[in-house]
Design a protein around this motif. Structure first.
Motif, PDB file in Angstrom:
ATOM      1  N   ASP A   2       5.599  -5.704  66.560  1.00  0.00           N
ATOM      2  CA  ASP A   2       5.809  -4.561  67.457  1.00  0.00           C
ATOM      3  C   ASP A   2       5.475  -3.253  66.740  1.00  0.00           C
ATOM      4  O   ASP A   2       4.866  -2.346  67.325  1.00  0.00           O
ATOM      5  N   ASP A   3       5.879  -3.159  65.475  1.00  0.00           N
ATOM      6  CA  ASP A   3       5.568  -1.951  64.706  1.00  0.00           C
ATOM      7  C   ASP A   3       4.062  -1.802  64.497  1.00  0.00           C
ATOM      8  O   ASP A   3       3.513  -0.699  64.581  1.00  0.00           O
TER       9      ASP A   3
ATOM     10  N   ARG B 216       2.612  -0.619  67.717  1.00  0.00           N
ATOM     11  CA  ARG B 216       3.055   0.734  68.048  1.00  0.00           C
ATOM     12  C   ARG B 216       2.247   1.787  67.286  1.00  0.00           C
ATOM     13  O   ARG B 216       1.873   2.831  67.830  1.00  0.00           O
TER      14      ARG B 216
END
Length: 344
Positions: free
Chosen positions: A37-38, A41
């Motif tokens: 997810d990071d 992102r």
């Protein structure tokens, strides 16, 4: 994700980003659950790793979004060949740049092409000169020729890596003192040259690429000959239930008997039949005398298993302990009295 007080975290990751004029995203800690997810992102294209960090990314169940990421390169040190291959197979056409840098010295190797899975590569242009020299593990000393100079290894031979010290490549981070006699050598190939001893065992192939074998202190003297603990660990990772494994030796009968400390996925108990089936296929030199299951293997800041902590613990300290029965050619549960008797 690397801690900034770690050399790879500050000098390589942050330093490389600043010099390259890149944006840098820092995670507060390494969390495999939040990692992808990071990455999405921030649109990360290069991820730096150390030790067994990338092995943790393989623990999650495969997802349809595994290949939907912006990463084009993983760069770092300590990546084993089995993880390297699985990362590429699972997460798409990402590059792997594995490098080696001695903590106290100036030796630097890098697998810039990423073509040879598991290799450390070659010295970077402009870096200090390195050499592999022959080492007598029984006598615990370097092999010398008739003139008293060290002997270079031939391709395929295992030897100790040295890094040359001179005016162009001084050892600025090493101050000498009590350790100077153990880490610096003079008169290596010439009467007045000086070299730094990494105490790492490597081999060089016919193409000139280097491969990591083990630390000198981690090479075991077993009844089957000299065996690197890392070689045993690499073989044991073929047992699918294992999450992490560490191998060290204990003295018994004049030999080093390998002890394999393992942590399993989900802290599950070891299926004795499955383990015996797997162990039967191992080379005798790679078959540990004891298999010890623990709930967790401690890691260093560089995400490498902390062997010194595990070595200091009693052999029977853990969730399970199996011993190899030479007569029956299989493993069985070890009793506490038997364990102590064998160690005496």
């Amino acid at each position: 994700c690397l801690p900034l007080h770690h050399p790879a975290g500050m000098l390589v990751t942050v330093g490389g980003s600043l010099v390259g004029g890149s944006r840098l995203a820092l995670g507060t800690r390494f969390d495999p659950e939040a990692f992808w997810d990071d990455v999405r992102r921030y649109g990360a294209t290069v991820v730096f790793y150390a030790g067994e960090m990338l092995r943790e990314l393989l623990q999650a169940q495969p997802s349809a979004s595994d290949n939907q990421n912006s990463i084009r390169l993983f760069a770092g040190s300590g990546l084993r060949g089995d993880v390297w291959q699985r990362i590429v197979e699972r997460f798409g056409p990402v590059g792997i740049l594995e490098f080696y840098a001695s903590t106290e010295g100036n030796a630097v190797l890098a697998n810039a092409s990423g073509e040879k899975v598991g290799a450390l590569g070659r010295p970077l242009p402009g870096s200090t000169e390195v050499e592999l020299v022959r080492y007598d593990f029984d006598a615990e000393q370097f092999v010398r020729d008739e003139d008293g100079l060290l002997v270079r290894c031939e391709p395929g031979d295992e030897g100790v890596l040295l890094a040359r010290l001179d005016a162009e490549h001084p050892l600025t981070s090493f101050t000498g003192g009590a350790e100077a006699g153990k880490r610096l050598l003079q008169g290596v190939f010439e009467p007045d040259d000086t070299w730094f001893i990494t105490w790492d065992v490597l081999r060089r192939d016919e193409d000139g690429d280097y491969w990591f074998v083990d630390r000198v202190s981690r090479v075991l003297r077993t009844p089957h000959g000299r065996v690197a603990t890392r070689s045993i660990e690499n073989a044991l990772y073929g047992f699918e239930p294992l999450r992490h494994t560490v191998v060290y030796g204990v003295k018994e009968g004049g030999f080093d008997r390998p002890v394999a400390v393992v942590a399993t996925h989900g802290n599950r108990g070891i299926d004795l039949q499955a383990w015996n089936d797997f162990a039967a296929l191992l080379d005798p030199s790679e078959r540990p005398a004891w298999l010890k299951r623990v709930e967790r293997i401690p890691m260093t800041d560089g995400f490498r298993p902390n062997k010194s902590i595990l070595e200091s613990e009693p052999l029977d300290f853990g969730a399970e302990l199996l011993t190899y029965d030479e007569g029956q050619k299989r493993y069985r549960a070890a009793g506490p009295e038997e364990t102590m008797t064998r160690l005496r």
